[in-house]
Design a protein around this motif. Structure first.
Motif, PDB file in Angstrom:
ATOM      1  N   LEU A 140       0.817  -1.219   0.000  1.00  0.00           N
ATOM      2  CA  LEU A 140       0.000   0.000   0.000  1.00  0.00           C
ATOM      3  C   LEU A 140       0.855   1.276   0.000  1.00  0.00           C
ATOM      4  CD1 LEU A 140      -2.796   1.394   0.143  1.00  0.00           C
ATOM      5  CD2 LEU A 140      -2.563   1.311   2.627  1.00  0.00           C
ATOM      6  N   PRO A 141       1.854   1.378   0.916  1.00  0.00           N
ATOM      7  CA  PRO A 141       2.689   2.586   0.863  1.00  0.00           C
ATOM      8  C   PRO A 141       3.392   2.763  -0.487  1.00  0.00           C
ATOM      9  CG  PRO A 141       3.018   1.466   2.947  1.00  0.00           C
ATOM     10  CD  PRO A 141       2.160   0.560   2.108  1.00  0.00           C
ATOM     11  N   ARG A 163       0.821   4.064  -2.928  1.00  0.00           N
ATOM     12  CA  ARG A 163       0.497   5.480  -2.698  1.00  0.00           C
ATOM     13  C   ARG A 163       1.693   6.397  -2.939  1.00  0.00           C
ATOM     14  NH1 ARG A 163      -3.481   5.782   2.546  1.00  0.00           N
ATOM     15  NH2 ARG A 163      -5.218   4.662   1.614  1.00  0.00           N
ATOM     16  N   ILE A 168       4.314   6.587  -1.064  1.00  0.00           N
ATOM     17  CA  ILE A 168       4.924   7.043   0.194  1.00  0.00           C
ATOM     18  C   ILE A 168       6.299   6.397   0.364  1.00  0.00           C
ATOM     19  CG2 ILE A 168       4.697   7.013   2.710  1.00  0.00           C
ATOM     20  CD1 ILE A 168       1.646   6.935   2.310  1.00  0.00           C
ATOM     21  N   LYS A 170     -14.606   1.208   5.664  1.00  0.00           N
ATOM     22  CA  LYS A 170     -14.313   2.534   6.216  1.00  0.00           C
ATOM     23  C   LYS A 170     -14.222   3.596   5.123  1.00  0.00           C
ATOM     24  CE  LYS A 170     -14.284   1.180  10.425  1.00  0.00           C
ATOM     25  NZ  LYS A 170     -15.221   1.694  11.439  1.00  0.00           N
ATOM     26  N   SER A 180     -11.891   7.033   4.378  1.00  0.00           N
ATOM     27  CA  SER A 180     -10.791   7.131   5.347  1.00  0.00           C
ATOM     28  C   SER A 180      -9.676   6.170   4.972  1.00  0.00           C
ATOM     29  CB  SER A 180     -11.246   6.739   6.755  1.00  0.00           C
ATOM     30  OG  SER A 180     -12.421   7.367   7.080  1.00  0.00           O
ATOM     31  N   CYS A 181     -10.028   5.062   4.339  1.00  0.00           N
ATOM     32  CA  CYS A 181      -9.073   3.985   4.107  1.00  0.00           C
ATOM     33  C   CYS A 181      -8.709   3.843   2.622  1.00  0.00           C
ATOM     34  CB  CYS A 181      -9.676   2.695   4.663  1.00  0.00           C
ATOM     35  SG  CYS A 181      -8.778   1.204   4.228  1.00  0.00           S
ATOM     36  N   PRO A 187      -7.747  -3.622   5.764  1.00  0.00           N
ATOM     37  CA  PRO A 187      -7.461  -3.859   7.185  1.00  0.00           C
ATOM     38  C   PRO A 187      -8.631  -4.536   7.899  1.00  0.00           C
ATOM     39  CG  PRO A 187      -7.169  -1.528   6.609  1.00  0.00           C
ATOM     40  CD  PRO A 187      -7.841  -2.185   5.464  1.00  0.00           C
ATOM     41  N   GLN A 188      -9.819  -4.419   7.337  1.00  0.00           N
ATOM     42  CA  GLN A 188     -11.005  -5.017   7.963  1.00  0.00           C
ATOM     43  C   GLN A 188     -11.240  -6.451   7.485  1.00  0.00           C
ATOM     44  OE1 GLN A 188     -12.482  -3.127  10.194  1.00  0.00           O
ATOM     45  NE2 GLN A 188     -11.367  -1.264   9.670  1.00  0.00           N
ATOM     46  N   LEU A 202       5.464   6.153   8.901  1.00  0.00           N
ATOM     47  CA  LEU A 202       4.549   5.678   7.855  1.00  0.00           C
ATOM     48  C   LEU A 202       3.084   5.839   8.257  1.00  0.00           C
ATOM     49  CD1 LEU A 202       4.384   4.227   5.119  1.00  0.00           C
ATOM     50  CD2 LEU A 202       4.481   2.065   6.323  1.00  0.00           C
ATOM     51  N   LYS A 226       1.759   9.222   7.595  1.00  0.00           N
ATOM     52  CA  LYS A 226       1.567   9.466   6.158  1.00  0.00           C
ATOM     53  C   LYS A 226       0.352   8.723   5.622  1.00  0.00           C
ATOM     54  CE  LYS A 226       6.566   9.718   5.633  1.00  0.00           C
ATOM     55  NZ  LYS A 226       7.699   8.933   5.164  1.00  0.00           N
ATOM     56  N   LEU A 227       0.051   7.543   6.208  1.00  0.00           N
ATOM     57  CA  LEU A 227      -1.074   6.750   5.693  1.00  0.00           C
ATOM     58  C   LEU A 227      -2.417   7.266   6.201  1.00  0.00           C
ATOM     59  CD1 LEU A 227       0.190   3.061   5.859  1.00  0.00           C
ATOM     60  CD2 LEU A 227      -0.407   4.317   3.806  1.00  0.00           C
ATOM     61  N   GLU A 247      -5.341   9.372   6.679  1.00  0.00           N
ATOM     62  CA  GLU A 247      -5.869  10.542   5.977  1.00  0.00           C
ATOM     63  C   GLU A 247      -6.849  11.319   6.840  1.00  0.00           C
ATOM     64  OE1 GLU A 247      -7.134   9.335   2.076  1.00  0.00           O
ATOM     65  OE2 GLU A 247      -5.061   8.990   1.463  1.00  0.00           O
ATOM     66  N   LYS A 248      -7.100  10.826   8.068  1.00  0.00           N
ATOM     67  CA  LYS A 248      -8.008  11.536   8.958  1.00  0.00           C
ATOM     68  C   LYS A 248      -7.253  12.484   9.887  1.00  0.00           C
ATOM     69  CE  LYS A 248     -11.943  10.626   8.694  1.00  0.00           C
ATOM     70  NZ  LYS A 248     -12.867  11.192   7.675  1.00  0.00           N
ATOM     71  N   ASP A 306     -10.891   7.025  12.808  1.00  0.00           N
ATOM     72  CA  ASP A 306     -12.107   6.491  12.205  1.00  0.00           C
ATOM     73  C   ASP A 306     -12.136   4.967  12.268  1.00  0.00           C
ATOM     74  OD1 ASP A 306     -14.516   6.824  10.891  1.00  0.00           O
ATOM     75  OD2 ASP A 306     -13.619   6.609   8.903  1.00  0.00           O
ATOM     76  N   ASP A 307     -11.206   4.389  13.015  1.00  0.00           N
ATOM     77  CA  ASP A 307     -11.174   2.937  13.183  1.00  0.00           C
ATOM     78  C   ASP A 307     -10.941   2.177  11.894  1.00  0.00           C
ATOM     79  OD1 ASP A 307     -11.451   2.283  15.860  1.00  0.00           O
ATOM     80  OD2 ASP A 307     -13.565   2.858  15.833  1.00  0.00           O
ATOM     81  N   CYS A 308     -10.231   2.755  10.961  1.00  0.00           N
ATOM     82  CA  CYS A 308     -10.051   2.037   9.694  1.00  0.00           C
ATOM     83  C   CYS A 308      -8.973   0.963   9.826  1.00  0.00           C
ATOM     84  CB  CYS A 308      -9.749   2.995   8.548  1.00  0.00           C
ATOM     85  SG  CYS A 308      -8.090   3.661   8.554  1.00  0.00           S
ATOM     86  N   ASP A 309      -8.113   1.094  10.825  1.00  0.00           N
ATOM     87  CA  ASP A 309      -7.065   0.101  11.119  1.00  0.00           C
ATOM     88  C   ASP A 309      -5.943   0.044  10.081  1.00  0.00           C
ATOM     89  OD1 ASP A 309      -8.749  -0.381  13.167  1.00  0.00           O
ATOM     90  OD2 ASP A 309      -9.300  -2.424  12.595  1.00  0.00           O
ATOM     91  N   LEU A 310      -5.909   1.015   9.203  1.00  0.00           N
ATOM     92  CA  LEU A 310      -4.866   1.042   8.182  1.00  0.00           C
ATOM     93  C   LEU A 310      -3.484   1.123   8.827  1.00  0.00           C
ATOM     94  CD1 LEU A 310      -5.315   1.012   5.179  1.00  0.00           C
ATOM     95  CD2 LEU A 310      -5.169   3.473   5.136  1.00  0.00           C
ATOM     96  N   GLN A 350      -2.404  -2.289  10.300  1.00  0.00           N
ATOM     97  CA  GLN A 350      -2.008  -3.224   9.250  1.00  0.00           C
ATOM     98  C   GLN A 350      -0.638  -2.895   8.669  1.00  0.00           C
ATOM     99  OE1 GLN A 350      -4.584  -5.248   7.220  1.00  0.00           O
ATOM    100  NE2 GLN A 350      -3.718  -5.198   5.185  1.00  0.00           N
ATOM    101  N   ASN A 351      -0.291  -1.610   8.601  1.00  0.00           N
ATOM    102  CA  ASN A 351       0.908  -1.218   7.866  1.00  0.00           C
ATOM    103  C   ASN A 351       2.099  -0.816   8.724  1.00  0.00           C
ATOM    104  OD1 ASN A 351       0.264  -1.185   4.783  1.00  0.00           O
ATOM    105  ND2 ASN A 351      -1.569  -0.393   5.766  1.00  0.00           N
TER     106      ASN A 351
END
Lengths: 333, 63
Positions: free
Chosen positions: A42-43, A46, A48, A262, A265-266, A303-304, B21, B24-25, B27-28, B46-50, B53-54
């Motif tokens: 993912l990074p 994107r 990053i 999500k 946001s995700c 992630p979900q 990281l 940077k990931l 977005e909220k 927002d509980d996205c858990d990104l 995970q990363n």
């Protein structure tokens, strides 16, 4: 690009090419010695982080070549004494294909624009305007749905659609579609591309003279099969059915029942999808299965754990070893 | 429920392989750099858990 090589009786070499890799993890799943590790997909998607989507561990890799045989996207290349395993009889063969039929192609260029991997190259020669004295064009405004296909595809920018509100989120609200005859070369791309058959176009000079040939577009279109990931955008968007794609897997992709996306946001799934098959609609992920190749990158990135894929069949033949057959079967679910 | 940051595992942005990281990931804007430490702004999460995970250090968790 990372590479593992071993010299001996045979010179075996495994190379990973980031440019072809989707970060799907099929190779990681199938490796019998856990020698492959997925990078930060993912990074990287994107922008990053920079780096390899798959890392090869030379201490673990036994250079069997299974990963390269399993990659449907040509991101791993395995060679023995310089010969690619994909061309060797004893290794499995992927049968998915992609191609564009030049006889049918009208050189509108839509596929080349739509291709998410820049795998289609087109050049075309337009008819010389000087030879064409006059012609007639007509757009049936009742039939026209203002989809904009003609406007986008016109090689001379002769078509203009008047929109009620150009900034509106609904692009299909228009008032008129006009063809500027001083720019038109009567190539007829718009006529052939129009999904509603709303455009009539004729070069009257050619019609009444034997000496002036019909205006024609000539060109070349090439599909880079190594870059192509068989997403089928070209096939779906081609107005004349000149592009043909077969996919590496058959099966389905779906959201888990209790999945709470999500959304904005995700949007990890959308970012890692190399097929442009995922978009965000009303703060929720939306998957267009037509364009999905069932690689599973989105499923890993979510992630979900909300996205699942079920592969029913692999478009793969010539798997000679029982052990390998079992490993390939593990990709099905 | 918002995420939690294990500061021991995290070790600060200067020693993070992704150089922050998670920030940077996200977005909220729920994660911020406070003098080399990651701080969580709970109301933005927002509980996205990104981030979970990363995170390269597995330093972000949920109970």
């Amino acid at each position: 690009m990372s590479k593992i090589a071993r010299e001996g009786k045979e010179n075996r070499c495994l190379e990973h090419q980031n440019s072809n890799c989707l970060g799907c993890g099929i190779c990681v799943e199938i490796c019998p010695t856990t020698a492959l590790k997925l990078g930060p997909v993912l990074p990287i998607a994107r922008g990053i982080l920079q780096g390899d989507l798959v890392a090869l561990d030379s201490n673990k890799c036994c250079l069997c070549g299974l990963c390269a045989s399993a990659c449907p996207f040509d991101a791993l290349k395995f060679t023995i004494d310089g010969e690619n395993s994909r061309n060797m009889d004893k290794y499995p063969k992927w049968n998915h294909q992609s191609g564009i039929d030049e006889e049918t192609c009208i050189y509108c260029g839509k596929c080349s624009t739509a291709c998410p991997r820049d795998a289609i190259f087109m050049n075309r020669t337009l008819p010389d305007r000087k030879e064409l004295v006059s012609g007639e064009t007509e757009v049936d405004q009742d039939k026209c749905i203002f989809c904009g296909m003609c406007e986008e595809s016109c090689p001379t920018d002769a078509i203009k659609i008047e929109k009620i509100n150009p900034d509106s989120s609904n692009p299909f609200i228009g008032t008129s579609t006009k063809i500027d005859e001083s720019k038109c070369i009567y190539c007829g791309i718009c006529r052939r591309i129009c999904p509603e058959d709303a455009i009539k176009i004729v070069c009257t000079t050619c019609m009444y003279s034997d000496k002036i040939p019909d205006p024609q577009i000539s060109g070349h279109i090439v599909m880079d099969e190594e870059k192509c990931i068989n997403c089928s955008w070209c096939q779906e968007i081609c107005p004349v059915d000149a592009a043909h794609i077969t996919k590496p897997f058959s099966g389905e992709i779906f959201f888990e029942e209790e999945f709470e996306c999500k959304g904005d946001s995700c949007h990890a799934c959308k970012d890692v999808c190399s097929c442009n098959a995922i978009s965000m609609v009303d703060n929720h992920s939306y998957i267009n299965p037509q364009f999905c190749v069932l690689c599973g990158a989105c499923s890993r990135a979510c992630p979900q754990k909300g996205i699942s894929i079920k592969r029913k069949d692999l478009n793969l033949t010539n798997v000679r070893s029982k052990a390998w057959n079992a490993r390939f079967s593990s990709l099905k679910s | 429920m918002p995420v939690k940051i294990d500061q021991d595992k995290c070790g600060g942005i200067s020693s993070c392989p992704g150089e922050g990281l998670c920030i940077k990931l996200c977005e909220k804007g729920a994660l911020e750099n406070d003098n080399n430490h990651i701080v969580l702004i709970e109301e933005n999460c927002d509980d996205c858990d990104l981030c979970i995970q990363n995170c390269p250090n597995q330093a972000i968790i949920k109970d």
